[in-house]
Motif scaffolding. Sequence first.
Motif, PDB file in Angstrom:
ATOM      1  N   MET A  38      20.856  26.231  34.106  1.00  0.00           N
ATOM      2  CA  MET A  38      21.675  26.928  34.648  1.00  0.00           C
ATOM      3  C   MET A  38      23.132  26.086  34.313  1.00  0.00           C
ATOM      4  SD  MET A  38      20.685  29.881  35.368  1.00  0.00           S
ATOM      5  CE  MET A  38      19.530  29.507  33.995  1.00  0.00           C
ATOM      6  N   ALA A  39      23.114  24.957  34.431  1.00  0.00           N
ATOM      7  CA  ALA A  39      24.128  24.042  34.191  1.00  0.00           C
ATOM      8  C   ALA A  39      24.665  24.245  32.565  1.00  0.00           C
ATOM      9  CB  ALA A  39      23.845  22.611  34.324  1.00  0.00           C
ATOM     10  N   ALA A  42      26.082  27.753  32.311  1.00  0.00           N
ATOM     11  CA  ALA A  42      27.550  27.655  33.102  1.00  0.00           C
ATOM     12  C   ALA A  42      28.491  27.133  32.182  1.00  0.00           C
ATOM     13  CB  ALA A  42      27.382  27.002  34.298  1.00  0.00           C
ATOM     14  N   LYS A  43      28.210  26.307  31.369  1.00  0.00           N
ATOM     15  CA  LYS A  43      29.040  25.442  30.270  1.00  0.00           C
ATOM     16  C   LYS A  43      29.741  26.306  29.199  1.00  0.00           C
ATOM     17  CE  LYS A  43      29.262  21.359  27.403  1.00  0.00           C
ATOM     18  NZ  LYS A  43      28.608  20.307  26.871  1.00  0.00           N
ATOM     19  N   ALA A  46      31.528  29.631  31.297  1.00  0.00           N
ATOM     20  CA  ALA A  46      32.845  29.380  32.113  1.00  0.00           C
ATOM     21  C   ALA A  46      34.126  29.704  31.136  1.00  0.00           C
ATOM     22  CB  ALA A  46      32.891  28.042  32.343  1.00  0.00           C
ATOM     23  N   LEU A  78      23.377  29.566  39.265  1.00  0.00           N
ATOM     24  CA  LEU A  78      24.455  29.707  38.320  1.00  0.00           C
ATOM     25  C   LEU A  78      25.900  29.693  38.897  1.00  0.00           C
ATOM     26  CD1 LEU A  78      25.421  30.237  35.404  1.00  0.00           C
ATOM     27  CD2 LEU A  78      24.782  32.463  35.731  1.00  0.00           C
ATOM     28  N   LEU A  79      25.834  30.524  39.917  1.00  0.00           N
ATOM     29  CA  LEU A  79      26.921  30.500  40.687  1.00  0.00           C
ATOM     30  C   LEU A  79      27.602  29.241  41.200  1.00  0.00           C
ATOM     31  CD1 LEU A  79      26.416  33.702  43.077  1.00  0.00           C
ATOM     32  CD2 LEU A  79      28.085  33.454  41.243  1.00  0.00           C
ATOM     33  N   GLU A  81      26.856  26.191  39.638  1.00  0.00           N
ATOM     34  CA  GLU A  81      27.363  25.712  38.641  1.00  0.00           C
ATOM     35  C   GLU A  81      28.708  26.014  37.860  1.00  0.00           C
ATOM     36  OE1 GLU A  81      26.149  22.859  37.087  1.00  0.00           O
ATOM     37  OE2 GLU A  81      24.250  22.819  38.633  1.00  0.00           O
ATOM     38  N   LEU A  82      29.017  27.421  38.061  1.00  0.00           N
ATOM     39  CA  LEU A  82      30.282  28.175  37.646  1.00  0.00           C
ATOM     40  C   LEU A  82      31.346  27.596  38.401  1.00  0.00           C
ATOM     41  CD1 LEU A  82      29.150  31.764  36.845  1.00  0.00           C
ATOM     42  CD2 LEU A  82      29.892  29.844  35.268  1.00  0.00           C
ATOM     43  N   GLU A  83      30.924  27.190  39.720  1.00  0.00           N
ATOM     44  CA  GLU A  83      32.214  26.843  40.480  1.00  0.00           C
ATOM     45  C   GLU A  83      32.529  25.669  40.139  1.00  0.00           C
ATOM     46  OE1 GLU A  83      30.264  27.797  44.404  1.00  0.00           O
ATOM     47  OE2 GLU A  83      31.638  29.372  44.609  1.00  0.00           O
ATOM     48  N   TYR A  85      33.097  24.483  37.426  1.00  0.00           N
ATOM     49  CA  TYR A  85      33.950  24.645  36.293  1.00  0.00           C
ATOM     50  C   TYR A  85      35.157  25.517  36.505  1.00  0.00           C
ATOM     51  CZ  TYR A  85      30.578  23.014  32.970  1.00  0.00           C
ATOM     52  OH  TYR A  85      29.449  21.998  32.149  1.00  0.00           O
ATOM     53  N   VAL A  89      34.311  33.017  41.374  1.00  0.00           N
ATOM     54  CA  VAL A  89      33.170  33.956  41.634  1.00  0.00           C
ATOM     55  C   VAL A  89      33.107  35.216  42.342  1.00  0.00           C
ATOM     56  CG1 VAL A  89      31.382  31.875  41.570  1.00  0.00           C
ATOM     57  CG2 VAL A  89      32.327  32.600  43.743  1.00  0.00           C
TER      58      VAL A  89
END
Length: 185
Positions: A38-39, A42-43, A46, A78-79, A81-83, A85, A89
Motif C-alpha cells: 500500500m506504500a 500510495a506513491k 498520490a 492505503l488511506l 499511506e496517502l495521508e 503524501y 482523504v
Amino acid sequence: MADPAFFVEGHMEQRFITQVCKGQPVRRIGCNGDQVSMAGMAKHLAPLLRLLENRYPRVVFFDRERRDESCVELAEQLLVELEKYEVSVENLVIGVADRTIENWILADSGLPETVDCLSAGTSNIEGQFGKSLMRNAMNASSGYKETTTGLMLLKSMRPSVARINSESLSHFLDQLDFPCWWLDR
C-alpha cells in the motif's frame, strides 16, 4: 457525491469506467500485482489524486489478489499511506475486490450462459480467485479475455444482486453516491 474521477488497476476496469461513466476522468494507478504494498501504491496514486482533489470526488478500486490483509485492512492502510503524501482523504472512496474484480462478476447469480458452469451467485465466491475460475471454465470454448469477455460480463452484471453475495462489493457500493445507470441495475 458529484460525478467522480476514477483510479483503477487494470485495462478492463479502465475501459469499463470509460464506457459506463462517459466523460469522467479515469486513470490507471500505474502499479499492479499482488506484491505491491500500500506504500508503493500510495506513491503512484498520490500525484494523480492531488491533481484532481479540488475538482472531483475520487474513487479508487483495485484487487486484493494474494495479499494476506482483508479488503478493509488494505483500504485503511492505503488511506494512512496517502495521508503521508498529504493527499486529502476527504471525498475519497476506496474499493477492494476480494480477490479479483471477476469475483464481483461471479457474485451475480444471473450470468450469461457462457459461464453457467461456474458456481455463480454463491456466498462463498469471496476469497477465491475469480479470474482463474473464469479462465478455467471458459477455456474449452472461446477462452476468457479480461478486456473483451470480462468487460462484457462486468457491464452486464447487476450490482444490486452481486452485492448480496459479495461483502467486498457491498462495502464499496455503500460508499458510492452518484447517479449511474449501472449502479442502479
